[in-house]
Design an enzyme around this catalytic site. Structure first.
Site, PDB file in Angstrom:
ATOM      1  N   LYS A   1       0.856  -1.191   0.000  1.00 40.91           N
ATOM      2  CA  LYS A   1       0.000   0.000   0.000  1.00 40.91           C
ATOM      3  C   LYS A   1       0.893   1.243   0.000  1.00 40.91           C
ATOM      4  CE  LYS A   1      -3.859   1.995   2.669  1.00 40.91           C
ATOM      5  NZ  LYS A   1      -4.739   1.800   3.850  1.00 40.91           N
TER       6      LYS A   1
ATOM      7  N   SER B   1      -9.621   1.891   3.007  1.00 41.48           N
ATOM      8  CA  SER B   1      -8.781   2.585   2.058  1.00 41.48           C
ATOM      9  C   SER B   1      -7.761   1.709   1.331  1.00 41.48           C
ATOM     10  CB  SER B   1      -8.031   3.704   2.770  1.00 41.48           C
ATOM     11  OG  SER B   1      -7.166   3.180   3.748  1.00 41.48           O
TER      12      SER B   1
ATOM     13  N   SER C   1      -9.635  -0.381   7.229  1.00 36.94           N
ATOM     14  CA  SER C   1      -9.111  -0.267   5.866  1.00 36.94           C
ATOM     15  C   SER C   1      -8.454  -1.505   5.291  1.00 36.94           C
ATOM     16  CB  SER C   1      -8.115   0.881   5.786  1.00 36.94           C
ATOM     17  OG  SER C   1      -8.811   2.076   5.586  1.00 36.94           O
TER      18      SER C   1
HETATM   19  N1  GLN Z   1     -12.864   4.003   6.422  1.00 35.12           N
HETATM   20  C1  GLN Z   1     -12.326   4.527   7.630  1.00 35.12           C
HETATM   21  C2  GLN Z   1     -12.097   6.009   7.500  1.00 35.12           C
HETATM   22  O1  GLN Z   1     -12.570   6.551   6.570  1.00 35.12           O
HETATM   23  C3  GLN Z   1     -11.080   3.784   8.011  1.00 35.12           C
HETATM   24  C4  GLN Z   1      -9.899   4.148   7.209  1.00 35.12           C
HETATM   25  C5  GLN Z   1      -8.698   3.341   7.574  1.00 35.12           C
HETATM   26  O2  GLN Z   1      -8.778   2.322   8.274  1.00 35.12           O
HETATM   27  N2  GLN Z   1      -7.530   3.809   7.150  1.00 35.12           N
HETATM   28  O3  GLN Z   1     -11.497   6.621   8.299  1.00 35.12           O
END
Ligand code: GLN
Length: 469
Positions: free
Chosen positions: A72, A147, A171
């Site tokens: 990532k 994400s 994420s």
């Molecule tokens: N979807 C969550 C957010 O928008 C988690 C994002 C993540 O785990 N990096 O913050």
């Protein structure tokens, strides 16, 4: 599609060379990328060169000899661009590698590219990327989840056999669920965050995304462990791969009340199917209550955004990447940050700055921290009586690209079951168990007690192998 364990076998028996393997994956990447956009950068030449280097080595000296991996793009790899999918880091190359990267390279892995994400990992769909959205591997009209959408899609499309993601509120697990792969968020402190660009430092963890529970477990055992470079890293012995999968019997806590009408019918059915399956496999089901779940999302956004407003201060146009013009230093800061950050990142910085500002700090940040503490205490109590807790990973199926982009609150609801593990700091895994009539996978989440990755991996593997996907 071959699993990492199968590939290791083939490589060790010399039935395939690292060069041939990398070439095959690069070919798939070249075929699929024009549609799916899972990668921000592919390092073809570097990967092939490393494959040649490795051919001169003895496979038996490495645990991941010749295994291609995608990373990532919020994790630092020396001499590779580190974009966090943001304009503000354009052109920035990392001068050093994250600890997880060093560990993977020491075991003979080959980094094939950096995957797409929501800018600075803030989002649920991988649409908030400066480099465009990643598309769902099952149906490219739909979102990848996020994400770590790029990593999950790359694995599902067989562009790479395994990938790393990061998880601050879901994420790793949510995109894994949206694409039908396995994703593990380890215990906070288990895997070094050194070299991971901070989103919310008290919640962030790096973890693997793979095709099977066993592949994910193998990578976890390699990247986990104490690192003096991360002051929150914990010095507790990491499970040995050979000791994880023993088909032990567990006491499984099920918070039935959280399965409300808002959960998609087939996801509900899948969840109940998994409960019956666990009973069939000889595990014990215990009813539990999660009284604070309704507060979890609010608490998560207050705490994570507060940390964002502080962590992202360093991107000022002076130290990294993109710099806008300005008549004086202040204007350079303002223009760089205004032009460099996307809307979602700006929204979080504004929310976080508000939550921490004089007069509101007690009302928001301190109160959220207290509720976080209550949630943690509730979990500690529950774990006195059960070994693991199960929930669906996500209450909804992937939505169409663009459908929720104007209403991020709707998107945030997809994280309702995943943010708790980050707030509490416990490990959690998402595994696909069924395919719904719309073709999308249905996944469940297993959360374990602190540093009990072994338990959730062992149990996850039992249901994963018996669901025959
Ligand atoms: N979807 C969550 C957010 O928008 C988690 C994002 C993540 O785990 N990096 O913050």
């Amino acid at each position: 599609m071959k699993t990492v364990l199968e590939l290791i076998n083939l490589l060790k028996k010399k039935e395939i060379t690292p060069y041939e393997l990398v070439s095959e994956y690069i070919q798939t990447i070249e075929e699929k990328e024009p549609i799916y956009n899972a990668f921000i950068n592919v390092y073809k030449e570097e990967a092939l060169e490393r494959a040649i280097e490795l051919s001169k080595k003895n496979p038996e000296d490495y645990l991941l000899y010749g295994i291609p991996i995608a990373i990532k793009d919020n994790i630092a790899v020396e001499n590779m661009e580190l974009t966090c999918a943001s304009r503000i880091l354009l052109g920035f190359k990392s001068p050093y590698s994250a600890t997880v990267i060093k560990r993977l390279l020491n075991e003979g892995a080959i980094i094939i590219g950096k995957t797409n994400l929501d800018e600075f990992a803030m989002g649920c769909s991988t649409e908030f990327s400066y480099f465009g959205a990643t598309r769902n591997a099952i149906n490219p009209e739909y979102v990848a989840g996020g994400s770590s959408g790029g990593s999950a899609v790359a694995v599902k499309l067989n562009e790479v056999p395994i990938a790393l993601g990061s998880d601050t509120g879901g994420s790793i697990r949510q995109p894994s669920a949206f694409n039908g792969v396995v994703g593990l968020k380890p215990t906070y402190g288990r895997v070094s965050r050194y070299g991971l660009v901070a989103f919310a430092s008290s919640l962030d963890q790096i973890g693997p995304i793979g095709l099977t529970v066993k592949d994910v477990a193998l990578i976890y055992t390699i990247i986990a462990g104490y690192d003096p470079k991360d002051s929150t890293s914990v010095n507790i012995e990491v499970d040995k791969f050979e000791e994880i999968f023993k088909d032990r019997k567990y006491k499984i806590g099920v918070p039935k009340e959280i399965i409300t009408e808002d959960v998609e019918k087939e996801i509900k059915d899948g969840f109940y199917w998994s409960i019956n399956k666990f009973i069939e496999l000889g595990h014990q089901i215990v009813d539990i209550k999660l009284n604070y779940l309704n507060y979890a999302l609010g608490v998560y956004h207050i705490i994570s955004s507060s940390e964002v407003s502080s962590n992202l201060l360093r991107f000022d146009g002076i130290r990294y990447g993109y710099r806008a013009d300005g008549k004086n230093l202040e204007e350079v800061y303002i223009n760089t940050r205004s032009e460099g950050f996307g809307d979602e990142v700006k929204r979080r910085i504004l929310i976080g700055t508000f939550c921490l500002s004089y007069g509101y700090y007690d009302e928001y940040y301190i109160k959220a921290s207290k509720v976080r503490r209550l949630i943690k205490e509730e979990f500690l109590k529950i774990f006195e009586n059960v070994d693991v807790i199960i929930t669906p990973t996500v209450p909804v199926f992937p939505w169409k690209i663009g459908e929720k982009i104007e209403d991020p609150m709707k998107m945030y609801l997809a994280d309702i079951y995943t943010v708790i593990a980050n707030l509490v700091g416990i490990p959690a895994i998402s595994i696909p168990i069924k395919i719904a009539s719309n073709g999308f996978p249905i996944s469940i989440q297993i959360m374990g007690n602190y540093f009990k990755e072994r338990d959730i991996l062992d149990l996850a593997n039992q249901i994963f192998t018996s669901s025959n996907l």
